[in-house]
Design a protein around this motif. Structure first.
Motif, PDB file in Angstrom:
ATOM      1  N   ALA A 169       9.362  52.078  45.081  1.00 57.07           N
ATOM      2  CA  ALA A 169      10.165  52.999  45.880  1.00 57.07           C
ATOM      3  C   ALA A 169      11.479  53.339  45.171  1.00 57.07           C
ATOM      4  N   LYS A 170      11.918  54.598  45.323  1.00 54.75           N
ATOM      5  CA  LYS A 170      13.126  55.078  44.651  1.00 54.75           C
ATOM      6  C   LYS A 170      14.182  55.598  45.621  1.00 54.75           C
ATOM      7  N   THR A 171      13.794  55.856  46.863  1.00 50.97           N
ATOM      8  CA  THR A 171      14.725  56.478  47.804  1.00 50.97           C
ATOM      9  C   THR A 171      14.894  55.625  49.054  1.00 50.97           C
ATOM     10  N   VAL A 172      16.111  55.711  49.630  1.00 52.52           N
ATOM     11  CA  VAL A 172      16.413  54.881  50.800  1.00 52.52           C
ATOM     12  C   VAL A 172      17.171  55.687  51.836  1.00 52.52           C
ATOM     13  N   ALA A 173      16.874  55.417  53.101  1.00 54.75           N
ATOM     14  CA  ALA A 173      17.623  55.966  54.230  1.00 54.75           C
ATOM     15  C   ALA A 173      18.357  54.820  54.908  1.00 54.75           C
ATOM     16  N   ILE A 174      19.599  55.069  55.318  1.00 53.24           N
ATOM     17  CA  ILE A 174      20.403  54.062  56.001  1.00 53.24           C
ATOM     18  C   ILE A 174      20.757  54.577  57.387  1.00 53.24           C
ATOM     19  N   GLN A 204      23.389  57.695  57.936  1.00 50.65           N
ATOM     20  CA  GLN A 204      23.908  58.152  59.217  1.00 50.65           C
ATOM     21  C   GLN A 204      24.347  56.976  60.094  1.00 50.65           C
ATOM     22  N   ASN A 205      25.558  57.112  60.672  1.00 51.15           N
ATOM     23  CA  ASN A 205      26.004  56.183  61.700  1.00 51.15           C
ATOM     24  C   ASN A 205      25.712  56.787  63.077  1.00 51.15           C
ATOM     25  N   VAL A 228      13.538  52.429  54.563  1.00 49.59           N
ATOM     26  CA  VAL A 228      14.385  52.735  55.719  1.00 49.59           C
ATOM     27  C   VAL A 228      15.096  51.450  56.134  1.00 49.59           C
ATOM     28  N   PHE A 229      16.396  51.417  55.886  1.00 51.21           N
ATOM     29  CA  PHE A 229      17.210  50.239  56.185  1.00 51.21           C
ATOM     30  C   PHE A 229      18.011  50.507  57.445  1.00 51.21           C
TER      31      PHE A 229
END
Length: 418
Positions: A169-174, A204-205, A228-229
């Motif tokens: 995996a290369k991409t992450v969402a927070i 995104q908060n 997805v963290f």
């Protein structure tokens, strides 16, 4: 506030005291040693707080049954902080100035603990931490000791990210709650993710009052993130899992979870059931871990929890809260004192023996011997509490010494794994 005050003396200790008086003596010498804290019994953190409080009460009963500490009974005073950080400074001021407690234990969680740190530092009081995250990073109080099995944000996210990166995996969402815990963690995790060469494609908060996560989950899906963290507190954690189950994140997602508080609470886990399958998240204890003393404690705990209608499994917080008592007991007996400075010096220099294993502290009062688990939910059914007692339902991926199985990916495949 007086209506929510509790003084808790164990049944066994009460019997010992009565027996001593009947014989013409006193089973305990001098005044009691008063230990005070706030603990959420209501609000979003109440589910965990009830389990944690029961564990500390059990320690109080156990130590009083053995004759107390330094020949003095232990009196335990607590208030319900209602999971509201605005309540804790007033509660701890009252504990010190009105109740005249000798020793302090922090409330459960980061949000309620952070506001009291300046107070305890100013008063030069020992504070036993209670599963908070980085609340002492700025205050730098030298008499703070956190019972939690984690330390830095990088250490927290390491097991999760190692599993995610093993898939290429290369991409992450927070996705992070706009609160003390989640923001501390997300702020520390971002540079770590970038150091791993990951591209943050969504960050995104959300306000703590958020109830509907459908638009956020759709936005994460549209970002095509592979990792997805999520850093969230209990109510939001459950809502996010429900939204993921309803909307989906896309077939490209390799791993989802990370720092979702509340999925460890029995009522939430049982209610979510099969929707948890495939999620990879942190934990403090999973059945089957080789921790001498935990099994015997949990058997006693379960009996009490059933009688008091609280979390019957209590894996997440209760053993670690009992360990707070064990550490205080060792330090007091070793120093023959309840002086805050003497106890702090002892805790800093010595390895503490507890039912959750040995605990050592670093110079900031955080865990030097980190033992935070990364575990993947697999094969869960709906409305079945007892299944969570099986090590096969929460497979430990890291640390290596506690590993019980291999990571299953992508997320959709893991969600269907038995």
């Amino acid at each position: 506030m007086d209506s929510i005050r509790r003084k808790l003396l164990g049944t066994a200790s009460a019997v010992a005291l009565t027996g001593g008086l009947a014989a013409g003596g006193n089973a305990f010498a001098s005044e009691p040693i008063k230990i005070g804290m706030s603990m959420p019994q209501t609000g979003g953190l109440g589910g965990g707080g009830k389990a944690a409080l029961l564990a500390i009460r059990m320690w109080v009963e156990d130590v009083n049954a053995k004759g107390g500490l330094l020949g003095r009974k232990v009196e335990f005073i607590y208030y319900d902080d209602q999971s509201n950080p605005a309540n804790t400074p007033g509660i701890y001021t009252k504990l010190l100035d009105v109740d005249k407690v000798d020793l302090l234990i922090a409330p459960y969680a980061t949000g309620p603990t952070a506001p009291i740190m300046p107070l305890v530092k100013q008063r030069q009081k020992l504070l036993m931490g209670n599963f908070s995250f980085q609340v002492n990073a700025k205050t730098k109080h030298d008499m703070w000791f956190n019972n939690a099995p984690w330390n830095t944000a990088e250490g927290w996210a390491k097991g999760f990210m190692e599993a995610g990166r093993s898939t290429g995996a290369k991409t992450v969402a927070i996705l992070a709650e706009d609160g003390e815990f989640a923001q501390n963690l997300a702020d520390g995790a971002r540079p770590y993710f970038k150091s791993l060469g990951l591209n943050i494609v969504y960050d995104q908060n959300y306000p703590p009052t958020t109830k509907d996560f459908s638009s956020l989950i759709r936005a994460i899906r549209a970002s095509n993130a592979e990792i997805v963290f999520v850093a969230s507190y209990p109510g939001a954690s459950a809502a996010i899992v429900n939204s993921i189950s309803e909307i989906g994140l896309g077939s490209q997602v390799k791993i989802v979870g990370g720092a979702m508080v509340g999925l460890q609470f029995t009522p939430i886990a049982v209610n979510l059931g099969s929707k948890l399958n495939g999620i990879t998240n942190f934990h403090s204890y999973v059945p089957g871990m080789p921790l001498p003393g935990v099994d015997a404690f949990l058997k006693r705990y379960t009996v009490r929890a059933k009688a008091e209608n609280t979390d019957e499994l209590g894996f997440y917080l209760s053993p670690f809260n009992y360990a707070i008592g064990e550490m205080l007991e060792q330090a007091i007996n070793a120093t023959k004192s309840i002086d805050d400075r003497k106890l702090a010096d002892y805790l800093r220099k010595n390895e503490m023996k507890t039912i959750v294993g040995p605990i050592r502290f670093d110079e900031n009062g955080e865990r030097a011997n980190v033992r935070l688990l990364t575990a993947q939910f697999r094969g869960l059914k709906d409305k079945d509490q007892e299944q969570f007692r099986s090590p096969a339902r929460q497979v430990i991926l890291s640390p290596a010494a506690d590993k019980t199985g291999d990571f299953v990916s992508p997320y959709l495949k893991a969600a269907e794994a038995k």
